[in-house]
Design a protein around this motif. Structure first.
Motif, PDB file in Angstrom:
ATOM      1  N   UNK A 218     -15.581   7.631   5.506  1.00 52.70           N
ATOM      2  CA  UNK A 218     -14.592   7.261   6.520  1.00 52.70           C
ATOM      3  C   UNK A 218     -14.044   5.850   6.342  1.00 52.70           C
ATOM      4  N   UNK A 219     -14.744   5.019   5.548  1.00 53.96           N
ATOM      5  CA  UNK A 219     -14.265   3.654   5.311  1.00 53.96           C
ATOM      6  C   UNK A 219     -13.174   3.602   4.247  1.00 53.96           C
ATOM      7  N   UNK A 220     -12.969   4.703   3.533  1.00 57.21           N
ATOM      8  CA  UNK A 220     -11.917   4.740   2.513  1.00 57.21           C
ATOM      9  C   UNK A 220     -10.554   4.890   3.189  1.00 57.21           C
ATOM     10  N   UNK A 221      -9.497   4.505   2.457  1.00 54.68           N
ATOM     11  CA  UNK A 221      -8.172   4.541   3.049  1.00 54.68           C
ATOM     12  C   UNK A 221      -7.215   5.535   2.443  1.00 54.68           C
ATOM     13  N   UNK A 222      -7.455   5.917   1.192  1.00 64.96           N
ATOM     14  CA  UNK A 222      -6.495   6.772   0.484  1.00 64.96           C
ATOM     15  C   UNK A 222      -7.267   7.679  -0.464  1.00 64.96           C
ATOM     16  N   UNK A 223      -6.873   8.948  -0.512  1.00 61.47           N
ATOM     17  CA  UNK A 223      -7.578   9.944  -1.323  1.00 61.47           C
ATOM     18  C   UNK A 223      -6.574  10.670  -2.216  1.00 61.47           C
ATOM     19  N   UNK A 224      -7.007  11.019  -3.402  1.00 62.09           N
ATOM     20  CA  UNK A 224      -6.146  11.778  -4.314  1.00 62.09           C
ATOM     21  C   UNK A 224      -6.984  12.806  -5.065  1.00 62.09           C
ATOM     22  N   UNK A 225      -6.398  13.966  -5.367  1.00 65.33           N
ATOM     23  CA  UNK A 225      -7.119  15.007  -6.090  1.00 65.33           C
ATOM     24  C   UNK A 225      -7.103  14.760  -7.596  1.00 65.33           C
TER      25      UNK A 225
ATOM     26  N   UNK B  73      -3.580  11.814   0.016  1.00 61.09           N
ATOM     27  CA  UNK B  73      -3.920  12.113   1.401  1.00 61.09           C
ATOM     28  C   UNK B  73      -4.321  10.820   2.093  1.00 61.09           C
ATOM     29  N   UNK B  74      -3.809  10.610   3.301  1.00 58.32           N
ATOM     30  CA  UNK B  74      -4.089   9.399   4.056  1.00 58.32           C
ATOM     31  C   UNK B  74      -4.103   9.735   5.539  1.00 58.32           C
ATOM     32  N   UNK B  75      -4.873   8.988   6.294  1.00 57.16           N
ATOM     33  CA  UNK B  75      -4.880   9.163   7.739  1.00 57.16           C
ATOM     34  C   UNK B  75      -3.527   8.711   8.285  1.00 57.16           C
ATOM     35  N   UNK B  76      -2.910   9.553   9.083  1.00 61.11           N
ATOM     36  CA  UNK B  76      -1.546   9.273   9.538  1.00 61.11           C
ATOM     37  C   UNK B  76      -1.458   7.953  10.302  1.00 61.11           C
ATOM     38  N   UNK B  77      -2.392   7.723  11.215  1.00 64.79           N
ATOM     39  CA  UNK B  77      -2.345   6.496  12.000  1.00 64.79           C
ATOM     40  C   UNK B  77      -2.481   5.259  11.136  1.00 64.79           C
ATOM     41  N   UNK B  78      -3.346   5.333  10.125  1.00 69.78           N
ATOM     42  CA  UNK B  78      -3.526   4.197   9.216  1.00 69.78           C
ATOM     43  C   UNK B  78      -2.258   3.967   8.404  1.00 69.78           C
TER      44      UNK B  78
ATOM     45  N   UNK C  37      -0.815   1.616  -2.545  1.00 71.44           N
ATOM     46  CA  UNK C  37      -2.199   1.420  -2.981  1.00 71.44           C
ATOM     47  C   UNK C  37      -2.621  -0.031  -2.814  1.00 71.44           C
ATOM     48  N   UNK C  38      -1.739  -0.955  -3.183  1.00 74.15           N
ATOM     49  CA  UNK C  38      -2.053  -2.376  -3.057  1.00 74.15           C
ATOM     50  C   UNK C  38      -2.294  -2.755  -1.594  1.00 74.15           C
ATOM     51  N   UNK C  39      -1.465  -2.261  -0.693  1.00 75.98           N
ATOM     52  CA  UNK C  39      -1.624  -2.601   0.720  1.00 75.98           C
ATOM     53  C   UNK C  39      -2.871  -1.964   1.329  1.00 75.98           C
ATOM     54  N   UNK C  40      -3.224  -0.748   0.875  1.00 78.46           N
ATOM     55  CA  UNK C  40      -4.472  -0.132   1.318  1.00 78.46           C
ATOM     56  C   UNK C  40      -5.658  -0.978   0.866  1.00 78.46           C
ATOM     57  N   UNK C  41      -5.641  -1.402  -0.393  1.00 80.88           N
ATOM     58  CA  UNK C  41      -6.724  -2.232  -0.923  1.00 80.88           C
ATOM     59  C   UNK C  41      -6.773  -3.590  -0.225  1.00 80.88           C
ATOM     60  N   UNK C  42      -5.628  -4.187   0.017  1.00 78.53           N
ATOM     61  CA  UNK C  42      -5.584  -5.479   0.707  1.00 78.53           C
ATOM     62  C   UNK C  42      -6.101  -5.375   2.138  1.00 78.53           C
ATOM     63  N   UNK C  43      -6.024  -4.174   2.712  1.00 84.57           N
ATOM     64  CA  UNK C  43      -6.559  -3.953   4.058  1.00 84.57           C
ATOM     65  C   UNK C  43      -8.070  -3.721   4.039  1.00 84.57           C
ATOM     66  N   UNK C  44      -8.669  -3.768   2.846  1.00 79.11           N
ATOM     67  CA  UNK C  44     -10.114  -3.616   2.724  1.00 79.11           C
ATOM     68  C   UNK C  44     -10.590  -2.186   2.664  1.00 79.11           C
ATOM     69  N   UNK C  45      -9.698  -1.263   2.358  1.00 80.64           N
ATOM     70  CA  UNK C  45     -10.058   0.158   2.310  1.00 80.64           C
ATOM     71  C   UNK C  45     -10.052   0.630   0.860  1.00 80.64           C
ATOM     72  N   UNK C  46     -10.980   1.522   0.526  1.00 85.34           N
ATOM     73  CA  UNK C  46     -11.114   2.014  -0.842  1.00 85.34           C
ATOM     74  C   UNK C  46     -10.105   3.109  -1.148  1.00 85.34           C
ATOM     75  N   UNK C  47      -9.802   3.267  -2.435  1.00 83.55           N
ATOM     76  CA  UNK C  47      -8.968   4.339  -2.955  1.00 83.55           C
ATOM     77  C   UNK C  47      -9.900   5.290  -3.697  1.00 83.55           C
ATOM     78  N   UNK C  48      -9.920   6.557  -3.293  1.00 81.89           N
ATOM     79  CA  UNK C  48     -10.933   7.485  -3.810  1.00 81.89           C
ATOM     80  C   UNK C  48     -10.289   8.647  -4.564  1.00 81.89           C
ATOM     81  N   UNK C  49     -10.724   8.805  -5.797  1.00 84.75           N
ATOM     82  CA  UNK C  49     -10.377   9.988  -6.595  1.00 84.75           C
ATOM     83  C   UNK C  49     -11.376  11.085  -6.243  1.00 84.75           C
ATOM     84  N   UNK C  50     -10.873  12.240  -5.772  1.00 87.68           N
ATOM     85  CA  UNK C  50     -11.726  13.350  -5.356  1.00 87.68           C
ATOM     86  C   UNK C  50     -11.695  14.403  -6.456  1.00 87.68           C
ATOM     87  N   UNK C  51     -12.728  14.440  -7.249  1.00 87.97           N
ATOM     88  CA  UNK C  51     -12.722  15.250  -8.463  1.00 87.97           C
ATOM     89  C   UNK C  51     -12.736  16.747  -8.170  1.00 87.97           C
TER      90      UNK C  51
END
Length: 289
Positions: free
Chosen positions: A104-111, A157-162, A183-197
């Motif tokens: 839940x601490x991550x900010x952005x997800x990709x397949x 995929x990203x949480x709409x509110x975020x 991606x840069x703004x998600x990372x700057x907000x302290x949230x991880x970018x996650x590759x979902x294998x």
């Protein structure tokens, strides 16, 4: 799966949309299609597939249209942003949602993105990823879920509110580098970018829109302009003059050898760099200012 809504931006995408929307329906993911003034049957196809359609009177570009679609997805907790030439494999949506619950601490997800030739597409670096230095672009492909320096805008995929709290995509960008910037703004907000294998999608690459005259020149213009814009936005080395010099020379050589395709590519890049140098904007070029 009411917690997830897909947003698909279409522009002359009639060829690609049926497979994309069919795969979403099979995954029980409702779709919002934002149509960027298509001249083909894109709207008709989207409506026949049961998608909600948001019509733009003119082509608003990738990021601006996606933000509009995400604002319209009021019932969604998460939004899935995907190109019309992307099709979900069975279980992909569930795998992405499971990853969001797991981290839940991550900010952005990709397949995991699979190209038409079967290759696994993975972006090893980004102009805007200072938190991971990979100047050579070395590719060490993940074999499982992993944090990534950058995720491709082909499918996110990203949480709409975020997403909305970040201001959506940068609306000054018409095309290219919108995903890097997000991606840069998600990372700057302290949230991880996650590759979902375990979430797999197929990417048609280049099939999102039908071919049209002048498309290469126009896309190369925007690519050069957007690169200069984001470099300036984040205080990076300004790429304008090196890009301008290199592409003017290549365009001139293409004219000498009567190679039209080369002139369209390099001429477009030179024109975009020149526009950035002169302070012109991408939105002005597209009549959106």
């Amino acid at each position: 799966m009411a917690s997830l809504v897909a947003v698909v931006v279409a522009h002359d995408s009639a060829e690609a949309l049926p497979a994309c929307l069919s795969a979403l329906a099979a995954e029980h993911v409702p779709a919002i299609v934002v149509d960027n003034a298509s001249r083909d049957r894109s709207v008709e196809i989207a409506e026949a597939a049961g998608a909600q359609v948001v019509r733009n009177g003119r082509n608003e570009g990738y990021g601006r249209a996606n933000t509009r679609g995400i604002r319209a997805a009021a019932q969604a907790r998460y939004v899935l942003i995907l190109n019309p030439d992307v099709t979900l494999r069975p279980g992909a949506a569930d795998a992405l949602l499971a990853a969001a619950e797991r981290w839940p601490e991550a900010g952005l997800f990709a397949p995991r993105i699979v190209e038409p030739d079967g290759r696994f597409f993975y972006q090893p670096r980004s102009l805007l990823a200072p938190y991971l230095n990979n100047p050579s672009g070395r590719r060490d492909l993940p074999s499982g879920d992993a944090c990534a320096p950058f995720l491709s805008g082909a499918c996110l995929m990203i949480e709409r509110g975020f997403f909305l709290s970040l201001g959506g995509f940068d609306e000054r960008i018409f095309l290219f580098y919108e995903d890097d910037d997000l991606c840069r703004r998600v990372a700057d907000a302290g949230r991880a970018l996650v590759h979902v294998h375990g979430a797999e999608v197929l990417h048609g690459r280049g099939r999102s829109s039908a071919p049209e005259r002048g498309r290469v020149f126009r896309t190369r213009w925007h690519q050069a302009w957007s690169r200069a814009y984001v470099a300036r936005k984040y205080g990076l080395a300004d790429p304008i003059l090196p890009s301008l010099v290199a592409n003017v020379l290549k365009a001139f050589l293409s004219v000498l050898i009567l190679r039209r395709s080369g002139f369209e590519r390099y001429g477009g890049s030179a024109a975009g760099a020149w526009a950035a140098l002169m302070g012109h904007t991408a939105l002005a070029r597209e009549g959106l200012e």
